[in-house]
Structures are given as structure tokens and as C-alpha cells.
Design an enzyme around this catalytic site. Structure first.
Site, mmCIF file in Angstrom:
data_model
loop_
_atom_site.group_PDB
_atom_site.id
_atom_site.type_symbol
_atom_site.label_atom_id
_atom_site.label_comp_id
_atom_site.label_asym_id
_atom_site.label_seq_id
_atom_site.Cartn_x
_atom_site.Cartn_y
_atom_site.Cartn_z
ATOM 1 N N HIS A 197 0.838 -1.795 -0.110
ATOM 2 C CA HIS A 197 0.055 0.005 -0.100
ATOM 3 C C HIS A 197 0.956 1.346 -0.367
ATOM 4 O O HIS A 197 2.257 0.886 0.615
ATOM 5 C CB HIS A 197 -1.360 -0.004 1.095
ATOM 6 C CG HIS A 197 -1.828 1.229 0.889
ATOM 7 N ND1 HIS A 197 -2.105 2.171 0.955
ATOM 8 C CD2 HIS A 197 -3.502 0.826 0.817
ATOM 9 C CE1 HIS A 197 -3.435 3.021 0.882
ATOM 10 N NE2 HIS A 197 -4.011 1.779 0.444
ATOM 11 N N ASP A 202 -8.002 -5.246 -0.014
ATOM 12 C CA ASP A 202 -8.288 -6.137 -1.366
ATOM 13 C C ASP A 202 -8.451 -7.258 -1.077
ATOM 14 O O ASP A 202 -8.192 -8.790 -1.337
ATOM 15 C CB ASP A 202 -8.255 -5.294 -2.616
ATOM 16 C CG ASP A 202 -8.807 -4.612 -2.079
ATOM 17 O OD1 ASP A 202 -9.976 -3.770 -2.146
ATOM 18 O OD2 ASP A 202 -8.048 -3.523 -3.232
HETATM 19 N N1 CMC Z 1 3.972 -7.697 -4.686
HETATM 20 C C1 CMC Z 1 5.736 -7.397 -5.268
HETATM 21 N N2 CMC Z 1 6.131 -6.750 -4.639
HETATM 22 C C2 CMC Z 1 5.435 -5.561 -4.298
HETATM 23 C C3 CMC Z 1 4.520 -5.452 -4.313
HETATM 24 C C4 CMC Z 1 3.059 -6.120 -4.733
HETATM 25 N N3 CMC Z 1 2.253 -6.477 -3.927
HETATM 26 N N4 CMC Z 1 3.805 -3.785 -4.017
HETATM 27 C C5 CMC Z 1 5.072 -3.371 -4.006
HETATM 28 N N5 CMC Z 1 6.050 -3.600 -4.416
HETATM 29 C C6 CMC Z 1 7.555 -3.593 -4.195
HETATM 30 C C7 CMC Z 1 7.859 -2.319 -5.475
HETATM 31 O O1 CMC Z 1 7.968 -3.746 -7.331
HETATM 32 C C8 CMC Z 1 8.377 -1.799 -5.515
HETATM 33 O O2 CMC Z 1 9.438 -2.134 -5.574
HETATM 34 P P1 CMC Z 1 10.739 -1.466 -5.385
HETATM 35 O O3 CMC Z 1 11.322 -1.094 -4.534
HETATM 36 O O4 CMC Z 1 12.546 -3.215 -5.448
HETATM 37 O O5 CMC Z 1 11.506 -0.802 -7.127
HETATM 38 C C9 CMC Z 1 8.604 -1.441 -3.751
HETATM 39 O O6 CMC Z 1 7.889 -2.694 -3.329
HETATM 40 C C10 CMC Z 1 7.366 -0.205 -3.838
HETATM 41 O O7 CMC Z 1 6.365 -0.294 -4.650
HETATM 42 P P2 CMC Z 1 5.370 1.058 -5.122
HETATM 43 O O8 CMC Z 1 4.740 0.961 -6.472
HETATM 44 O O9 CMC Z 1 6.563 2.144 -5.360
HETATM 45 O O10 CMC Z 1 4.919 1.574 -4.648
HETATM 46 P P3 CMC Z 1 2.897 2.390 -4.632
HETATM 47 O O11 CMC Z 1 3.096 2.677 -3.757
HETATM 48 O O12 CMC Z 1 4.330 2.980 -5.896
HETATM 49 O O13 CMC Z 1 2.462 1.009 -4.847
HETATM 50 C C11 CMC Z 1 0.434 -0.348 -4.691
HETATM 51 C C12 CMC Z 1 1.186 0.719 -4.122
HETATM 52 C C13 CMC Z 1 -0.685 -0.667 -4.306
HETATM 53 C C14 CMC Z 1 0.157 -0.135 -5.985
HETATM 54 C C15 CMC Z 1 1.363 -1.696 -4.942
HETATM 55 O O14 CMC Z 1 1.942 -2.046 -3.552
HETATM 56 C C16 CMC Z 1 0.883 -2.947 -5.748
HETATM 57 O O15 CMC Z 1 0.694 -2.839 -7.047
HETATM 58 N N6 CMC Z 1 0.065 -4.125 -4.260
HETATM 59 C C17 CMC Z 1 -0.809 -4.401 -5.363
HETATM 60 C C18 CMC Z 1 -2.001 -4.516 -5.942
HETATM 61 C C19 CMC Z 1 -3.163 -4.112 -5.057
HETATM 62 O O16 CMC Z 1 -3.403 -5.275 -4.093
HETATM 63 N N7 CMC Z 1 -3.691 -3.029 -5.234
HETATM 64 C C20 CMC Z 1 -4.481 -2.457 -3.835
HETATM 65 C C21 CMC Z 1 -4.392 -1.613 -3.198
HETATM 66 S S1 CMC Z 1 -5.709 -1.414 -1.653
HETATM 67 C C22 CMC Z 1 -6.953 -0.696 -2.388
HETATM 68 C C23 CMC Z 1 -6.994 0.320 -2.697
HETATM 69 O O17 CMC Z 1 -6.068 1.358 -3.124
HETATM 70 O O18 CMC Z 1 -7.816 0.498 -3.417
#
Ligand code: CMC
Length: 431
Positions: free
Chosen positions: A308, A366
């Protein structure tokens, strides 16, 4: 830097600007950069808005490090245990918990707005039977601006109230119509003798040929999920609603924009993606393979329902939903218990893995919600629609706050331009 200002020195001309630091009731201070461009000629750069407070708000507070979520100051755990979705809707919209009379009047108003214009029902026939319900719901909610233009003077408080009650009351009816369209079943009209969640179950699952008994455990579970999804400060879809609404656009269109933004798998679409992922994993012995895929930089796969932007600790909503899963599956689940067991084991394995520990990736809202939706009998394509129904309350509350803000201006970010500098047009014959 003084206590209440933040000094910024421009290395090009040596000039210093004192920027005001503002404190909220809780949470980090913010540096007010509004005069920065005028005084220094520079913009701030924050793609993804990870360090930007886009507005001032009194509605929802999140402490991502501690795993805290509060609506109007009330902890989510207390609301989940003691409140109802309609009461939470009142709280988010009007800022305080209602007394008995206020709640009764609000519930009555929502009940009286549950029906939709019959012409709107015909819009569904324009969609193919296998259209994704989020596409239908976004389209039909957008169409509401064509049906209810009697109350879209956004500067009239009464119009804003009617809009709020209307959309909160009608979105379950629209969602149910989308569902019935995918099944080819007749639409079920709302029943105003039922509470919000029970009416939704009735509209989804009742058929004219049979009597439909509403299971109170199902209604209670749905009400809980709606409370937990109702608002989440300036997330992607809410920011979309605020940005679209900031131009003075018709509020139904702003909500339709929010629905479209919610659909993405990084946001509300994750609940559908989690179920698809769990089904694909299929058995406990395959978990390690999928965890390895999630960690592989060259593989686009991510563990859906994990991570998140704000929570770097347990998402408090996930903890509450996981608790609810036990109860719902014990009562309704049967076939879904293996899927829940798989999710529990996946969570356990991921939380012990160095990659997830180091990046502070925990289950989010989720991860478990889809297991409950499935136990209620909903297909995966309807999961994000359920999220949209609940989040409508948050979108409307945030939109109202924005419109009522005397300092409100159209949202208009700037950019760091890295395209070609000025160049002269070359006629096609000379290229
Ligand atoms: N699985 C594997 N690696 C992950 C995941 C994951 N679910 N989420 C983040 N990472 C890694 C990502 O690859 C990155 O690694 P690095 O620093 O080495 O590049 C690091 O963690 C930080 O991730 P980010 O993408 O920069 O983080 P963000 O804040 O931009 O994204 C997120 C947040 C929720 C979009 C992301 O964690 C994600 O894609 N999660 C899976 C989708 C999900 O469950 N979404 C629901 C969110 S909660 C409800 C809502 O918002 O509606």
C-alpha cells in the site's frame, strides 16, 4: 528554518523564500508551497504525489506507520463493531454522528431515492451481456447527469444534499441492474422496507419465480465491508473525483470518473485480481512459486492484495475483514474454505519473507474482501462494483467538502517539460 516556516534558498540567484509550515490536528506538518512559483519561479516535482498534500480535509485520517484509520476522528475498529454503513455515511457527509431522529430521517431519505428512472434501465440493453459490470456502472452513473439536472446547481446546499442522497441510494440499484443484465434475469426493484445491505442482497439475488430469504449473516458482512471501504482520504479515485469536480463539472460525471479510476488493478480492481490469483495458485504447494515470481524484478507479476502506498504496517481494514471471513465462511462458506486457507497460508509465507519484510508489504483491504464477496455468491467481476458502492459515500463527502471550500480552485498541476525545445516546422516534402 524557524518553527513555523521553511526557508528555501534558490541556488541560481541566492534568494531565500520563507514558506509557511502548517500543522493539522494529527499527522505530519505540511510546507505551504503556494507562493513558491511566484517568488522563485520553480515548481515542485512529485509524480505519484507521494509527498504532496493535495488539499486540506477534515474527513478521514490515516497513519500508515501505525496502521491507523479514522473517519471524522472515530477509529475504524469502533465503527466496524458498533455502527452501520448508513450511519457511517451520515458521519462522513455531515461530520458528526447523528442522533436517533437525524439517523431515522437520513435512512428514510435514502430509502425514498432507491428507484431509478425506467429509461435508465433501458441503457443496459445497449451493453453486450458479457460487458464488465464496472464499465456498465461507470457509464450509467455518468448518464445520471442527463436524468437529474433539476438538482445540479453545485453552489446550492439543497441541491448538493439531494445529489448526495440520490447517488448513495441509487448506486446499489444500478449495480444490481448491471448484474441482472449479465445473467439475463429480470431486474429486481428495490424494497424500501429493507435496510441498505439487505435491499442490495434482495436486488442482486431475488428472482420473480421464488421467495428470497435474506440471510442476516450475509447482510451483516456486507454492511461491515461497506463501512471499511467507505472512505480512504486522497486515494487515486477520490483525487480523481476532486480533480474532475474542481472544474465545476456535473457531480454525477465526477463520480463516474471516480468509478473509472477505481477499476484499475493497482486500486479497487485488486479485489477481483486477488481471487483470480488465488484460483491460479490453486494449492499451498504452489505458493512458493508465486512468491518467487512476485520478487522477480523481470516478472511483472505482483502479489495482489499486498502493499500500500500509505500503510507500511497492517492495513487495519484487512485485519477486520480477515476476522469477518472466519465468521462468514463458518456460516455460508463451505466451498470457499480452501481458498481462505490458501490466502491465510500465502499471507503467512509472505510475511516471513525478507523481500516483503524489507519493503513493508502487508495484506491490504483487498486481500480478504473477495473471499467474503464470493461466499455471498457474487462473481469476481462484481467485486470492484461492491467497492464502488461503498466508496461512493467517500467520494460524495470529499466532493462536498471541496465545493464548500472558499479557497477552492480548479485543480491544475504543472509539469517538468523534457520534450524538444522550440523548433521550426518542416514541410512534408523536405523531411
Ligand atoms: N508484490 C510484489 N512487490 C511489490 C508489491 C506487491 N504486491 N507491491 C509493491 N512491491 C514492491 C515494488 O516492486 C517496489 O519495489 P522496488 O522498490 O524494488 O522497486 C516496492 O515494493 C514499492 O512499490 P511501489 O510500486 O513503488 O509502491 P506504490 O506505493 O507506488 O504502490 C501499490 C502501491 C498498492 C499500487 C502496490 O503495492 C501494488 O501494486 N500492490 C498490488 C495491488 C494491490 O493490492 N492494490 C490494492 C491497494 S489497497 C486498495 C486500494 O487502494 O484500492
Amino acid at each position: 528554518m524557524s518553527q513555523d516556516s521553511f526557508s528555501l534558498k534558490n541556488p541560481n540567484n541566492g534568494e531565500t523564500t520563507d514558506l509557511q509550515v502548517r500543522s493539522g490536528t494529527v499527522g505530519p506538518d505540511v510546507v505551504d508551497i503556494r507562493k513558491l512559483y511566484a517568488s522563485q519561479g520553480v515548481f515542485t516535482f512529485d509524480p505519484g504525489f507521494a509527498a504532496t498534500a493535495s488539499c486540506e480535509s477534515k474527513i478521514t485520517y490515516i497513519d500508515g506507520a501505525q496502521g491507523v484509520l479514522m473517519y471524522r476522528g472515530y477509529p475504524i475498529e469502533q465503527l466496524a463493531k458498533q455502527s452501520s454503513f448508513v450511519e457511517v455515511a451520515y458521519l462522513l457527509l455531515y461530520g458528526e454522528l447523528p442522533d436517533g431522529e437525524q439517523l431515522a430521517a437520513f435512512e428514510q431519505s435514502i430509502r425514498l431515492h432507491t428507484m431509478i428512472n425506467e429509461t435508465m434501465l433501458r441503457l443496459f440493453n445497449g451493453f453486450h451481456y458479457d460487458a464488465h459490470p464496472m464499465a456498465m456502472v461507470a457509464g450509467v452513473v455518468g448518464s445520471m447527469s442527463a436524468f437529474y439536472h433539476d438538482t445540479t446547481d453545485i453552489y446550492d446546499q439543497r441541491h448538493r444534499d439531494i445529489f448526495a442522497h440520490r447517488i448513495i441510494a441509487k448506486i446499489p440499484t444500478i449495480a444490481a441492474a448491471a448484474y441482472k443484465h449479465t445473467l439475463g434475469q429480470p431486474f429486481s426493484y428495490p424494497r424500501n422496507d429493507l435496510d441498505y445491505a439487505s435491499n442490495l442482497l434482495h436486488m442482486f439475488f431475488a428472482v420473480p419465480a421464488e421467495t428470497y430469504e435474506i440471510d442476516p449473516v450475509a447482510a451483516e458482512a456486507l454492511d461491515l465491508l461497506f463501512i471499511l471501504h467507505a472512505d480512504h482520504e486522497q486515494n487515486c479515485s477520490t483525487s480523481t473525483v476532486r480533480l474532475a469536480g474542481s472544474s465545476g463539472a456535473n457531480p454525477y460525471s465526477a463520480i463516474a470518473a471516480g468509478i473509472a479510476a477505481l477499476w484499475g488493478p493497482a486500486h479497487g480492481g485488486a479485489n477481483e485480481a486477488v481471487l483470480t490469483m488465488l484460483q491460479e495458485i490453486g494449492s499451498v504447494d504452489r505458493i512458493e512459486t508465486y512468491v518467487a515470481k512476485a520478487k522477480d524484478k523481470d516478472d511483472p507479476f505482483r502479489l495482489m492484495g499486498f502493499g500500500h502506498r500509505v500503510y507500511k504496517n497492517f492495513d487495519p481494514r484487512a485485519t477486520l475483514i480477515r476476522e469477518a471471513c472466519h465468521k462468514v465462511l463458518a456460516r455460508l462458506g463451505r466451498v470457499d474454505t480452501p481458498l481462505f486457507d490458501l490466502a491465510l497460508r500465502l499471507e503467512e509465507i509472505a510475511l516471513q519473507d525478507e523481500y516483503f519484510i524489507e519493503k513493508k508489504l502487508y495484506p491490504n483491504v483487498d486481500f480478504y474482501s473477495g473471499i467474503i464477496y464470493r461466499a455471498l455468491g457474487l462473481p469476481t467481476s462484481m467485486f470492484t462494483v461492491m467497492f464502488a458502492i461503498a466508496r461512493t459515500v467517500g467520494w460524495v463527502s470529499q466532493w462536498r467538502e471541496m465545493i464548500a471550500d472558499p479557497d477552492g480552485r480548479i485543480g491544475r498541476p504543472r509539469q517538468l517539460y523534457t520534450g524538444p525545445p522550440k523548433r521550426d516546422y518542416v514541410p512534408i516534402t523536405e523531411r
